[in-house]
Design an enzyme around this catalytic site. Structure first.
Site, PDB file in Angstrom:
ATOM      1  N   HIS A  83      -8.897 -15.696 102.175  1.00 23.11           N
ATOM      2  CA  HIS A  83      -8.469 -15.379 100.728  1.00 23.11           C
ATOM      3  C   HIS A  83      -9.500 -14.419 100.039  1.00 23.11           C
ATOM      4  CE1 HIS A  83      -5.812 -19.343 100.360  1.00 23.11           C
ATOM      5  NE2 HIS A  83      -5.510 -18.366 100.745  1.00 23.11           N
ATOM      6  N   GLU A 112     -11.018 -24.239  96.217  1.00 16.95           N
ATOM      7  CA  GLU A 112     -11.871 -23.835  97.239  1.00 16.95           C
ATOM      8  C   GLU A 112     -13.164 -23.090  96.532  1.00 16.95           C
ATOM      9  OE1 GLU A 112      -8.795 -21.582  99.218  1.00 16.95           O
ATOM     10  OE2 GLU A 112      -9.382 -19.865  98.359  1.00 16.95           O
TER      11      GLU A 112
END
Lengths: 393, 307
Positions: free
Chosen positions: B258, B220
């Site tokens: 996150h 990511e």
């Protein structure tokens, strides 16, 4: 979590990092008592918002500049009155801008030279890094791109802390000598203590300045903190300014939902951060625009799903909703029941596409089918994304 | 075979009596995983009982490991105490500590990582779903499941999966299993900016594992760990690799769920990482629905059989 410049400078002072004398004011009634701290003469008036580029910003009523040099206390008061309650638009705020709710007055300093100094986490080495440059007062990204040799980096060993030789290295690279060197060394050590002890994720001083008298001061201050560590810093949590946050994001945090507003028209409700991000991506891939990032977490309850729907629908731009749940451990039927309850409670009129996969998915799909709700089922992420994009277009 | 953990691996659970730890201990026992000990300070001498299993609880990790031979720990300890829990594994010389806990302060992890340098113990996580090496039984039972991943979506086989995200890993695994392609080991390395095992560490293990014939790497935005791994793959890995990067539509400077998923500059955007993946010969999944197919394309191009 971010804080304002005036709060960051108060924190610096607590750690012995020298800053120019300053005083905040939250209302027009505070202007006179705040200005009484200064001798008659030049005073800097600074609008306090959580965004950079204030000096070059413009207020929505056309008044220019969120940082102004004023020749007298009376002029400072007049300027402050124009800024307070006004909305400042900068390169970092987006077109909506931010309402100025606090003014910070500071003494004007005779600047000899400007420098750059910051401390942050270096992910590659998993250590704090001190970044310093002789080029202050400009964007550090520009310096890094055009003259990388003018940037010095010092990596701090967390087992030992900032070592004296490292402080000396920074001082030599920045070209400080004599009194300036002594003062800069002290400032760097104190700034590192501030970074480490408050669990900051970044402290940035741009510019750091020297004066003709040999003083070294933090002329500006930007500090952000690690959200994970806030539980052990109630004194920092107290600095949180909810005016600077999206009300929908504040509401979401009350339900342990991770929500970020975006400017598209397809709302997403997803479990897991990676899946939530990639749901936004796949909407864009098929020609739509995501209205938000929303992660309901690994173990979402019915109440959370209802709250999530309400938050999503609080955004007037939303024209359709896609739910994407990969129920690993989470029971798909619980999510399905939450969706049914939420849709009934909010009286949903917009197109809704639901993709459920994983644990107890058959029961979940049966619950949705039996509900009589007008919703469309998506088999895969791609299928669900295509279906919602088509219905919103 | 598999990497890091095998069906015979003996594991202990730190925080076995907490609600979260207990729930996933039961699921691991049902999966057939060798959960041989629990650790909850102050509850030593008690037992964790589930469906005929009677798992002894100890006060310390060292004691639990000595008494049962457990060499791997799954950590379900709340954030303020999790760094200490990891250090306890290091001190007991365990092979592997898997930190499931989300929300550990970064400063704690910076210190933990420094202390772990040169020590025997490897850390996976924190803020991760853990690892699964699927077993040969029905719904991949008889495998080793450490953490919170759903065991039943797996299938024993020859693909290695490494990812920073939990649900996106499940998505990839499910796509593989539905296509009847099994996995050697699926490793969730976690979404925090400071973690133990990196993409590259896992890729090296997959590359060296003769049973792993193909790899899916899921990343990511934020940091450069995926780029580091991609460059190594280009130089060293002959196996087919498919990749996916989440966050192409994420705005810069915002933390996307996150703690580590935040764009810091031009280098750590999804577009920059995808460009480097392509340059390094990694088959990029166009959408998250395309992850298994991307690996099949990569395997076909190299003439490699995945199942």
């Amino acid at each position: 979590m971010n804080i304002h410049e005036y709060q960051a400078k108060a924190l610096f002072e607590k750690f012995g990092v020298p800053v120019p004398k300053g005083a905040p004011a939250k209302s027009a009634a505070d202007f006179d008592p705040a200005l009484a701290n200064f001798a008659e003469g030049t005073i800097v008036v600074k609008a306090q918002i959580h965004a950079g580029g204030r000096g070059k910003g413009t207020f929505t009523d056309g008044f220019k500049g969120g940082v102004k040099l004023c020749p007298s206390r009376a002029a400072a008061k007049e300027t402050a009155a124009k800024m307070l309650g006004n909305t400042l638009v900068t390169a970092q705020t987006g077109p909506a801008g931010r309402k100025v709710q606090t003014i910070y007055f500071t003494e004007a300093c005779a600047i000899k030279k400007e420098y750059y100094l910051a401390i942050l986490l270096d992910r590659a080495s998993s250590r704090p890094v001190i970044v310093a440059s002789t080029e202050g007062g400009v964007e550090i990204e520009k310096v890094a791109h055009e003259t990388p040799e003018k940037i010095t980096k010092v990596f701090v060993d967390p087992a030992y802390g900032l070592a004296d030789f490292q402080v000396r290295e920074l001082i030599f690279k920045l070209g400080f000598t004599g009194n300036e060197a002594k003062n800069a060394g002290k400032l760097i050590r104190q700034l590192y203590a501030c970074f480490w002890e408050t669990d900051a994720s970044m402290v940035e001083v741009n510019p750091l300045i020297t004066t003709a008298g040999g003083d070294v001061l933090a002329l500006d201050a930007k500090v952000s903190f690690d959200d994970n560590a806030l539980f052990r810093h109630p004194e920092i949590v107290a600095l949180r300014d909810l005016n600077e946050e999206d009300p929908k994001e504040i509401e979401a945090s009350k339900f342990s939902l991770s929500y970020i507003a975006l400017d598209g028209n397809i709302a997403c409700l997803v479990n897991g951060a990676g899946l939530a991000m990639s749901t936004m991506d796949i909407i864009k891939h098929f020609g739509g625009t995501p209205a938000n990032f929303l992660d309901v977490g690994g173990g979402a309850s019915k109440e959370q799903v209802v709250a999530a729907f309400k938050i999503i629908l609080g955004d007037p731009n939303v024209k359709g909703i896609v739910v994407n749940i990969f129920g690993g451990i989470m029971d798909c039927n619980v999510i399905a029941q939450g969706i049914v309850e939420a849709v009934k409670e909010v009286g949903l009129k917009l197109p809704l596409v639901v993709r459920l996969e994983g644990n107890n998915v058959v029961a979940g799909k049966a619950t949705l089918a039996a509900s009589g709700l007008k919703l469309v089922s998506g088999d895969t992420m791609a299928d669900a994304a295509q279906k919602i994009v088509k219905r919103v277009a | 075979m598999a990497i890091l953990i095998h069906p015979q691996t003996k594991i202990l659970i730190q925080g076995i009596t907490g609600e979260f730890g207990a729930r996933h201990t039961r699921l691991s026992l049902d999966y057939g995983t060798q959960v041989v000990a629990g650790v909850t300070p102050g509850k030593g001498g008690q037992f964790f009982e589930h469906a005929g299993h009677k798992v002894p609880i100890f006060n310390t990790v060292a004691e639990a490991s000595r008494a049962t031979g457990a060499s791997v720990s799954a950590i379900f300890v709340p954030p303020p105490f999790a760094a200490d829990a990891i250090l306890e594994c290091v001190d007991a010389d365990l092979d592997l500590a898997v930190a499931i806990t989300e929300g550990i302060p970064i400063r704690d992890m910076v210190r933990v990582k420094r202390v772990m340098g040169g020590r025997k113990t490897r850390l996976v996580g924190p803020n991760c779903p853990g690892l699964v090496s699927p077993g040969p039984g029905e719904s991949s039972k008889g495998g080793c499941r450490i953490g919170i991943a759903p065991g039943y979506i797996h299938k024993q086989g020859h693909v290695g999966v490494v990812s920073r995200s939990g649900t996106l890993t499940y998505e990839a695994v499910y796509q593989l299993t539905v296509k009847n392609i099994g996995q050697t080991t699926c490793v969730g390395i976690g979404g925090d900016p400071v973690n133990g095992t990196s993409h590259l560490d896992v890729i090296k293990l997959f590359n060296a594992d003769p049973e792993t014939h193909g790899i899916i790497m899921i990343g990511e935005i934020g940091g450069n760990a995926e780029v580091e791994a991609a460059r190594w793959i280009k130089a060293n890995c002959k196996k087919p690799v498919a990749g996916f990067i989440a966050g192409a539509t994420a705005p810069a400077g915002r933390r996307m769920g996150h703690a580590g998923a935040v764009i810091g500059g031009k280098e750590d955007t999804a577009a920059a990482k995808i460009a480097i993946f392509k340059e390094c010969g990694i088959e990029v999944a166009v959408t998250p629905s395309d992850m298994a197919d991307a690996l099949l394309r990569a395997a076909a191009a190299k003439g490699v059989k995945l199942s």
